[in-house]
Motif scaffolding. Structure first.
Motif, mmCIF file in Angstrom:
data_model
loop_
_atom_site.group_PDB
_atom_site.id
_atom_site.type_symbol
_atom_site.label_atom_id
_atom_site.label_comp_id
_atom_site.label_asym_id
_atom_site.label_seq_id
_atom_site.Cartn_x
_atom_site.Cartn_y
_atom_site.Cartn_z
ATOM 1 N N MET A 1 0.719 -1.155 -0.035
ATOM 2 C CA MET A 1 -0.149 -0.128 -0.083
ATOM 3 C C MET A 1 1.021 1.441 -0.062
ATOM 4 S SD MET A 1 -2.516 1.338 3.015
ATOM 5 C CE MET A 1 -3.537 -0.027 2.907
ATOM 6 N N SER A 2 0.774 2.160 -0.871
ATOM 7 C CA SER A 2 1.335 3.200 -0.868
ATOM 8 C C SER A 2 1.118 4.224 0.232
ATOM 9 C CB SER A 2 0.802 4.194 -2.154
ATOM 10 O OG SER A 2 0.921 3.588 -3.331
ATOM 11 N N SER A 3 2.058 4.800 0.656
ATOM 12 C CA SER A 3 1.868 5.748 1.978
ATOM 13 C C SER A 3 2.835 7.101 1.768
ATOM 14 C CB SER A 3 2.317 5.008 3.162
ATOM 15 O OG SER A 3 3.616 4.802 3.136
ATOM 16 N N LEU A 4 2.501 8.122 2.397
ATOM 17 C CA LEU A 4 3.103 9.440 2.490
ATOM 18 C C LEU A 4 3.307 9.709 4.001
ATOM 19 C CD1 LEU A 4 4.248 11.760 0.778
ATOM 20 C CD2 LEU A 4 1.996 13.062 1.203
ATOM 21 N N THR A 5 4.780 9.917 4.146
ATOM 22 C CA THR A 5 5.088 10.586 5.382
ATOM 23 C C THR A 5 5.590 11.812 5.279
ATOM 24 O OG1 THR A 5 5.829 8.204 6.020
ATOM 25 C CG2 THR A 5 6.669 10.027 7.483
ATOM 26 N N VAL A 6 5.200 12.779 6.029
ATOM 27 C CA VAL A 6 5.839 14.340 5.792
ATOM 28 C C VAL A 6 6.568 14.676 7.124
ATOM 29 C CG1 VAL A 6 5.250 16.684 5.512
ATOM 30 C CG2 VAL A 6 3.763 14.675 4.666
ATOM 31 N N LEU A 19 0.083 9.327 5.916
ATOM 32 C CA LEU A 19 -1.003 9.010 5.333
ATOM 33 C C LEU A 19 -1.011 7.689 4.355
ATOM 34 C CD1 LEU A 19 -1.373 12.589 3.748
ATOM 35 C CD2 LEU A 19 -2.412 11.953 5.705
ATOM 36 N N ASN A 20 -2.074 6.911 4.282
ATOM 37 C CA ASN A 20 -1.731 5.678 3.454
ATOM 38 C C ASN A 20 -3.262 5.738 2.662
ATOM 39 O OD1 ASN A 20 -3.771 4.881 5.422
ATOM 40 N ND2 ASN A 20 -2.399 3.676 6.576
ATOM 41 N N GLN A 21 -4.002 6.662 2.343
ATOM 42 C CA GLN A 21 -5.203 6.673 1.567
ATOM 43 C C GLN A 21 -4.749 7.532 0.461
ATOM 44 O OE1 GLN A 21 -8.157 4.950 2.002
ATOM 45 N NE2 GLN A 21 -6.998 4.257 3.945
ATOM 46 N N ALA A 22 -5.056 7.008 -0.819
ATOM 47 C CA ALA A 22 -4.553 7.623 -2.067
ATOM 48 C C ALA A 22 -5.140 9.071 -2.172
ATOM 49 C CB ALA A 22 -5.166 6.527 -3.190
ATOM 50 N N GLU A 23 -6.435 9.264 -1.656
ATOM 51 C CA GLU A 23 -6.987 10.558 -1.613
ATOM 52 C C GLU A 23 -6.325 11.544 -1.061
ATOM 53 O OE1 GLU A 23 -8.918 7.893 -0.717
ATOM 54 O OE2 GLU A 23 -9.587 7.557 -2.682
ATOM 55 N N ASP A 24 -5.975 11.332 0.297
ATOM 56 C CA ASP A 24 -5.149 12.149 1.253
ATOM 57 C C ASP A 24 -3.907 12.317 0.624
ATOM 58 O OD1 ASP A 24 -7.260 12.131 2.891
ATOM 59 O OD2 ASP A 24 -6.466 10.285 3.871
ATOM 60 N N VAL A 122 10.035 17.482 4.087
ATOM 61 C CA VAL A 122 10.264 16.418 3.161
ATOM 62 C C VAL A 122 9.176 15.612 2.840
ATOM 63 C CG1 VAL A 122 11.567 14.203 2.803
ATOM 64 C CG2 VAL A 122 12.659 16.451 3.775
ATOM 65 N N TYR A 123 8.647 15.242 1.894
ATOM 66 C CA TYR A 123 7.536 14.313 1.769
ATOM 67 C C TYR A 123 8.233 12.843 1.190
ATOM 68 C CZ TYR A 123 5.184 18.748 1.656
ATOM 69 O OH TYR A 123 4.650 19.918 2.029
ATOM 70 N N ALA A 124 7.991 11.921 2.154
ATOM 71 C CA ALA A 124 8.499 10.636 1.824
ATOM 72 C C ALA A 124 7.494 9.900 1.062
ATOM 73 C CB ALA A 124 9.182 9.909 2.764
ATOM 74 N N LEU A 125 7.385 9.626 -0.081
ATOM 75 C CA LEU A 125 6.106 8.763 -0.695
ATOM 76 C C LEU A 125 6.834 7.136 -0.898
ATOM 77 C CD1 LEU A 125 3.329 8.563 -1.938
ATOM 78 C CD2 LEU A 125 4.531 9.439 -3.995
#
Length: 189
Positions: A1-6, A19-24, A122-125
């Motif tokens: 699952m894709s996720s984004l850590t800021v 975040l781990n919801q695509a919309e978010d 930093v946005y770690a995707l």
């Protein structure tokens, strides 16, 4: 699952947001000019496949993306290593870089960590199969494939010739959790 850590650059050890919801993920990245979407890979490829096999398998989608988005050149990153029995300390770090043109990352197989240093954050995707990320020109970024890479990625560029990456000195590369750290941490990666 894709996720984004800021992360804020003043505290790279403590994420501000996970975040781990695509919309978010899409809305958070859109706020800084980066487009995130997902597009199912039409013909599956394996991480580590030969570049020629990847191009042949994705030719239809590649041509469509290039014509719809106005991209004029592309390259393929396809890596896979077999797991090792002993994990030692990381021997190298990804290199921060930027391109003078807009470019698109399309993850076809496996995963990698695309980090973007924009303003004070930093946005770690964590990119996985089907993820598309459009980076504006001059976006400072690095892509971490980890100690045991397993990824196939298309990069499409807004220039007729493959552009050269401009290396950048960014001390945050060593401070931000890498792909291997993300996958072994107790966070929902």
């Amino acid at each position: 699952m894709s996720s984004l850590t800021v992360y804020h650059q003043s505290s790279p050890e403590a994420p501000n947001k996970l975040l781990n919801q695509a919309e978010d993920i899409a809305s958070t990245l859109a706020a800084v000019g980066v487009q995130f979407t997902q597009l199912p890979v039409a013909v599956p490829v394996q991480a580590g496949s030969a570049v020629e096999e990847v191009i042949a398998a994705c030719r239809g989608q590649l041509d469509q993306l290039m014509s719809e988005q106005g991209f004029a050149s592309f390259d393929v990153l396809s890596q896979r290593t077999e797991p090792r029995y002993q994990h030692g300390p990381r021997t190298s770090l990804p290199t921060a870089q930027r391109y003078g043109v807009a470019h698109l990352h399309y993850c076809l197989a496996g995963r990698g960590l695309l980090c973007l240093h924009i303003d004070d954050y930093v946005y770690a995707l964590l990119c996985e199969k089907n993820d598309l990320v459009l980076l504006p020109a001059a976006t400072l970024h690095w892509f971490d494939t980890g100690e045991q890479p397993r990824v196939t990625l298309l990069r499409l560029f807004d220039s007729a010739q493959l552009p050269l990456a401009e290396p950048a000195d960014d001390a945050l590369v060593a401070s931000i959790a890498g792909l291997d750290d993300c996958l072994t941490a107790a966070t929902p990666y």
